[in-house]
Design a protein around this motif. Structure first.
Motif, mmCIF file in Angstrom:
data_model
loop_
_atom_site.group_PDB
_atom_site.id
_atom_site.type_symbol
_atom_site.label_atom_id
_atom_site.label_comp_id
_atom_site.label_asym_id
_atom_site.label_seq_id
_atom_site.Cartn_x
_atom_site.Cartn_y
_atom_site.Cartn_z
ATOM 1 N N GLU A 230 3.681 14.430 -12.486
ATOM 2 C CA GLU A 230 4.166 13.298 -11.690
ATOM 3 C C GLU A 230 4.770 13.782 -10.377
ATOM 4 O OE1 GLU A 230 7.219 9.515 -12.168
ATOM 5 O OE2 GLU A 230 6.676 10.692 -13.924
ATOM 6 N N LYS A 231 5.567 14.812 -10.497
ATOM 7 C CA LYS A 231 6.194 15.368 -9.296
ATOM 8 C C LYS A 231 5.128 15.955 -8.370
ATOM 9 C CE LYS A 231 9.732 16.769 -6.825
ATOM 10 N NZ LYS A 231 10.533 15.779 -6.060
ATOM 11 N N LEU A 232 4.144 16.601 -9.000
ATOM 12 C CA LEU A 232 3.055 17.178 -8.206
ATOM 13 C C LEU A 232 2.353 16.087 -7.387
ATOM 14 C CD1 LEU A 232 1.107 19.475 -7.430
ATOM 15 C CD2 LEU A 232 -0.188 18.963 -9.506
ATOM 16 N N ALA A 233 2.068 14.971 -8.053
ATOM 17 C CA ALA A 233 1.392 13.878 -7.347
ATOM 18 C C ALA A 233 2.250 13.359 -6.197
ATOM 19 C CB ALA A 233 1.081 12.752 -8.331
ATOM 20 N N GLN A 234 3.537 13.235 -6.461
ATOM 21 C CA GLN A 234 4.441 12.752 -5.405
ATOM 22 C C GLN A 234 4.452 13.718 -4.222
ATOM 23 O OE1 GLN A 234 8.227 12.301 -7.303
ATOM 24 N NE2 GLN A 234 7.680 10.354 -8.304
ATOM 25 N N GLU A 235 4.531 14.986 -4.542
ATOM 26 C CA GLU A 235 4.604 15.986 -3.468
ATOM 27 C C GLU A 235 3.287 16.062 -2.692
ATOM 28 O OE1 GLU A 235 7.229 17.857 -2.307
ATOM 29 O OE2 GLU A 235 8.283 16.404 -3.556
ATOM 30 N N GLN A 236 2.201 15.890 -3.412
ATOM 31 C CA GLN A 236 0.906 15.902 -2.710
ATOM 32 C C GLN A 236 0.815 14.726 -1.743
ATOM 33 O OE1 GLN A 236 -1.827 16.026 -6.035
ATOM 34 N NE2 GLN A 236 -2.276 18.198 -5.692
ATOM 35 N N MET A 237 1.246 13.580 -2.221
ATOM 36 C CA MET A 237 1.213 12.413 -1.339
ATOM 37 C C MET A 237 2.154 12.608 -0.162
ATOM 38 S SD MET A 237 -1.130 10.645 -2.449
ATOM 39 C CE MET A 237 -0.939 9.363 -1.224
ATOM 40 N N ARG A 238 3.298 13.256 -0.435
ATOM 41 C CA ARG A 238 4.224 13.519 0.667
ATOM 42 C C ARG A 238 3.570 14.440 1.697
ATOM 43 N NH1 ARG A 238 6.716 17.483 2.313
ATOM 44 N NH2 ARG A 238 6.240 18.765 0.493
ATOM 45 N N LEU A 239 2.861 15.404 1.165
ATOM 46 C CA LEU A 239 2.192 16.351 2.062
ATOM 47 C C LEU A 239 1.140 15.636 2.918
ATOM 48 C CD1 LEU A 239 2.207 19.447 2.602
ATOM 49 C CD2 LEU A 239 0.234 19.581 1.089
ATOM 50 N N TYR A 240 0.370 14.768 2.244
ATOM 51 C CA TYR A 240 -0.639 14.019 2.999
ATOM 52 C C TYR A 240 0.023 13.177 4.084
ATOM 53 C CZ TYR A 240 -3.982 15.196 -0.700
ATOM 54 O OH TYR A 240 -4.793 15.866 -1.576
ATOM 55 N N ARG A 241 1.102 12.526 3.732
ATOM 56 C CA ARG A 241 1.789 11.677 4.720
ATOM 57 C C ARG A 241 2.332 12.522 5.862
ATOM 58 N NH1 ARG A 241 3.948 8.927 0.250
ATOM 59 N NH2 ARG A 241 5.889 10.086 0.412
ATOM 60 N N GLU A 242 2.868 13.672 5.474
ATOM 61 C CA GLU A 242 3.496 14.529 6.469
ATOM 62 C C GLU A 242 2.487 14.982 7.520
ATOM 63 O OE1 GLU A 242 6.124 18.618 6.381
ATOM 64 O OE2 GLU A 242 5.884 17.438 4.547
ATOM 65 N N TYR A 243 1.282 15.246 7.046
ATOM 66 C CA TYR A 243 0.251 15.704 7.976
ATOM 67 C C TYR A 243 -0.694 14.587 8.404
ATOM 68 C CZ TYR A 243 1.851 20.409 7.181
ATOM 69 O OH TYR A 243 2.624 21.525 7.133
ATOM 70 N N GLY A 244 -0.357 13.376 8.021
ATOM 71 C CA GLY A 244 -1.136 12.222 8.473
ATOM 72 C C GLY A 244 -2.569 12.241 8.000
ATOM 73 N N ILE A 245 -2.781 12.673 6.781
ATOM 74 C CA ILE A 245 -4.148 12.761 6.255
ATOM 75 C C ILE A 245 -4.351 11.701 5.179
ATOM 76 C CG2 ILE A 245 -5.745 14.176 4.915
ATOM 77 C CD1 ILE A 245 -4.540 16.607 6.324
#
Lengths: 329, 394
Positions: free
Chosen positions: A71-86
């Motif tokens: 769950e945390k992994l999914a959250q962090e991945q989404m955060r990463l995508y948002r952070e890099y605008g992908i």
């Protein structure tokens, strides 16, 4: 499907009539036209694919870090995508849209080359221009081969060079499929331990399987389709080369290029993903063109900024009114 | 996501492969069946897909195979054998044309797979499984004369074989006449051949020498009809033609769509169908074909020739319907309840309709309609009422 297929069949038949009943030329020009029409989708898909590739090391780190907490992994991945605008689906959507187009293009060639009564009967209600019926049935013999049937390898004779053409076509299908895959697939970024990551490993297997599979198709299906594969692959390669992203030196290991470490641009939270980034400095600029390129906002009051699926860097954290982008928020 | 895209790519390849498999090479069916009568008393001979069967016109049941003593033959399990010709051992072939009968005991069957087979008619068995090699597919009916067997080749012209030993007497591929999809017509020593390259050819039947040719502006997929001292034929160029026996176009009429089926000529009236679902009644006035009436009968293509008997015309369509219309007016013929006689079928109706003449036992003639759906390969109807009499299914 008919709403795509029928115009395609009509266009191919029209080109056949324009090019003096030359079916091969008609297939090539037809493929070029359709590839050009779908180029914006192809380009977007490739840009998104490249951006995702660059993120792989970061994603790998997250996977290692949160390997016991999905769950945390999914959250962090989404955060990463948002952070890099992908937008993680940014590369899939164009592909999904292109599927019916390319299948229709493929099928249009089969339908147009109708050689049996039932095929010809089916062709009869697909031509949207009545005058084209005068060119039916289309001439399907080219260099002594029937474009509508699979290559007959049993007829190969060294005394007749024309009989070798089917083999040459199959080889060209395999080669151009391989080359297009190599050209359009971003270079693999290895893991920290130097081993290829999962995506890269899959890409490698795809790079082997796809050419062989298309070679099998070329062997099994009509020669006209082989011509389509070759034309389509070649156009794809040219398109990518014109975008300046085809590294033939790396692909063909010229000057030891392939053995050198992959030199990807540094990963940054602001990435240039288009040839002409738009930099906004004035919130009143309502006429700025829509773009999927980089948008750098310096003024939080810009409510009219276009939607974009690109990387967005905000310099004003208090901007709560800025419109959402497809990828960044 | 990269993984997802790869899976999508795999999926695309599979989809394309499946579509290719469905569309390329030999499709599930390449053509539609052929229905004719053979023998006395007459049996229905039906060639379709991978078999030829003989059907009893009285009840639609397969004809039983009899031995020389007139007893029903049985198979290894003791079950009665029926007259069905399948592929020769070790291969799969497709029959889309009617076999020709060379003598009481022998049929010659052409197959899509570039061959002719000699069939023992009594045993429904292929004698020589190697067959007689041909230069292409057979989708048009062969024509047998006293000396020669003419075989139209779908992409290889017309081949004339000596009847005695089936050796090639001559082959006509002149002027790129490659695609011949219909049976040639023989009139007074001249063979009239319609070709997919838009030309109608007249050949010397003995030598294959071309006498004349005429460009009819579109592909010719049906046999010309000889009547009133002229030839009548439709073309994909949206025309029905009357061609004089010297090769000049005597008259023509423009239709709305491709004309595939051969016209039906009764006296000086020419009836034609087109792939737009239209039926035309044209009066042959010598130098012109004048429209008497036209009706859009079907919602899809009508490929067959119009069937005409008395004032009744029957046509079947790709819209899965069979329509009874008046030959005189083109209006629908109604049943006793005042409703148009239209019969819904399970599949597209593409083959020409076969008439089973009336007999002492049954004064009302029967027509045989064929569909490409296996549940209704043949359906018998009363010509006068449209009553369904029997169905033959696979």
């Amino acid at each position: 499907m008919d709403f795509i297929l029928n115009p395609f069949v009509t266009l191919l038949t029209f080109l056949y009539s324009v090019f003096n009943h030359d079916m091969v030329l008609a297939i090539i020009v037809f493929t070029v036209l359709v590839r050009l029409l779908t180029f914006p989708l192809t380009a977007q898909q490739q840009r998104s694919s490249a951006a995702m590739q660059k993120l792989q090391p970061e994603l790998k780190k997250l996977q290692d870090k949160y390997k016991n907490d999905r769950e945390k992994l999914a959250q962090e991945q989404m955060r990463l995508y948002r952070e890099y605008g992908i937008n993680p689906l940014g590369g899939c959507l164009p592909m999904v849209i292109q599927f019916p187009i390319f299948i229709a293009l493929y099928e249009a060639i089969i339908v147009s080359l109708a050689t049996t009564p039932l095929q010809l009967l089916n062709l009869s209600n697909r031509l949207l221009i009545p005058g084209l019926s005068s060119v039916i049935p289309l001439e399907n013999i080219w260099l002594g081969m029937n474009l509508a049937v699979a290559p007959n390898l049993g007829s190969i004779s060294l005394s007749n060079p024309l009989t070798i053409i089917p083999i040459v076509l199959i080889i060209l299908v395999v080669f151009t499929t391989w080359l297009q895959f190599k050209v359009t697939t971003p270079p693999a970024v290895p893991n920290d331990d130097g081993k290829p990551n999962q995506a890269a490993a899959m890409s490698q297997s795809m790079g082997t399987i796809m050419p062989l599979m298309y070679g099998f198709f070329a062997l099994s299906f009509s020669i006209g389709l082989s011509l389509y594969f070759i034309a389509s692959n070649t156009i794809g390669i040219i398109q990518y080369a014109l975008m300046g992203k085809a590294d033939f030196r790396r692909i063909f290991n010229i000057g030891g290029a392939a053995s050198k470490p992959v030199d990807l641009p540094p990963l940054s939270k602001v990435e240039s993903r288009a040839s002409k980034p738009v930099k906004r400095t004035n919130s009143s600029d309502k006429t700025a063109p829509k773009t999927d390129a980089v948008v750098k906002r310096t003024n939080s009051g810009d409510k009219t900024a276009p939607k974009t699926d690109a990387v967005v860097k905000r310099t004003n954290s208090g901007d709560k009114t800025a419109p959402k982008t497809d990828n960044a928020n | 996501m990269v993984l997802l895209k790869r899976l999508l790519t795999y999926g695309a390849i599979v989809v394309v492969g499946l579509m290719a498999g469905a569309c390329v090479g030999l499709p599930t069916e390449s053509s539609w069946g052929d229905v004719s009568l053979i023998g006395s008393p007459a049996k229905i001979l039906f060639s379709f897909s991978d078999r030829i069967v003989q059907i009893d016109p009285a009840d639609g049941k397969p004809v039983k195979l009899l031995d020389s003593d007139g007893k029903v033959r049985v198979d290894d399990s003791g079950n009665p054998r029926t007259w069905v010709l399948l592929s020769p051992t070790g291969s799969t072939v497709h029959y889309y044309t009617r076999p020709v009968q060379t003598d009481d005991q022998t049929l010659i069957a052409g197959v899509y797979e570039d061959k002719l087979y000699q069939v023992d008619a009594a045993a429904a068995r292929i004698d020589k499984t190697d067959g007689i090699a041909l230069p292409g597919h057979v989708i048009g009916n062969p024509l047998l004369t006293d000396n020669l067997l003419y075989v139209p080749i779908s992409e290889g012209g017309l081949v004339a074989l000596n009847r005695s030993d089936f050796s090639q007497a001559w082959r006509f591929i002149g002027d790129n006449a490659k695609g011949i999809w219909s049976q040639p017509l023989l009139v007074d020593g001249t063979l009239y051949v319609s070709a997919m390259n838009h030309f109608l050819f007249a050949l010397d039947a003995a030598t294959g020498t071309e006498k004349w040719k005429v460009d009819l502006g579109g592909a010719l997929a049906s046999t010309p009809v000889y009547a009133n001292g002229a030839l009548y034929i439709g073309s994909f160029g949206h025309e029905v033609y009357k061609v004089a026996l010297n090769g000049t176009i005597a008259a023509q009429y423009s239709t709305s769509d491709w004309v595939w089926g051969a016209p039906t000529v009764v006296d000086n009236m020419v009836y034609a169908t087109d792939l737009g679902g239209n039926v035309y009644a044209l009066k042959d006035s010598g130098s012109s074909l004048d429209l008497v009436w036209t009706r859009k009968v079907a919602t899809a293509a009508i490929r067959m020739s119009p069937f005409v008997d008395g004032d009744t015309m029957v046509v079947g369509s790709r819209d899965h319907n069979v329509y009874w219309i008046s030959r005189t007016t083109g209006d629908a013929i109604n049943d006793s309840g005042g409703k148009p006689i239209t019969r819904a079928m399970n599949g597209e109706v593409l083959s020409n309709i076969l008439l089973i003449p009336s007999t002492d036992a049954n004064a009302d003639p029967t027509i045989i309609v064929s569909t490409i759906d296996k549940s209704e390969l043949l359906v018998a109807f009363s010509l006068s009422t449209g009553e369904r009499r029997w169905v033959y299914s696979s």
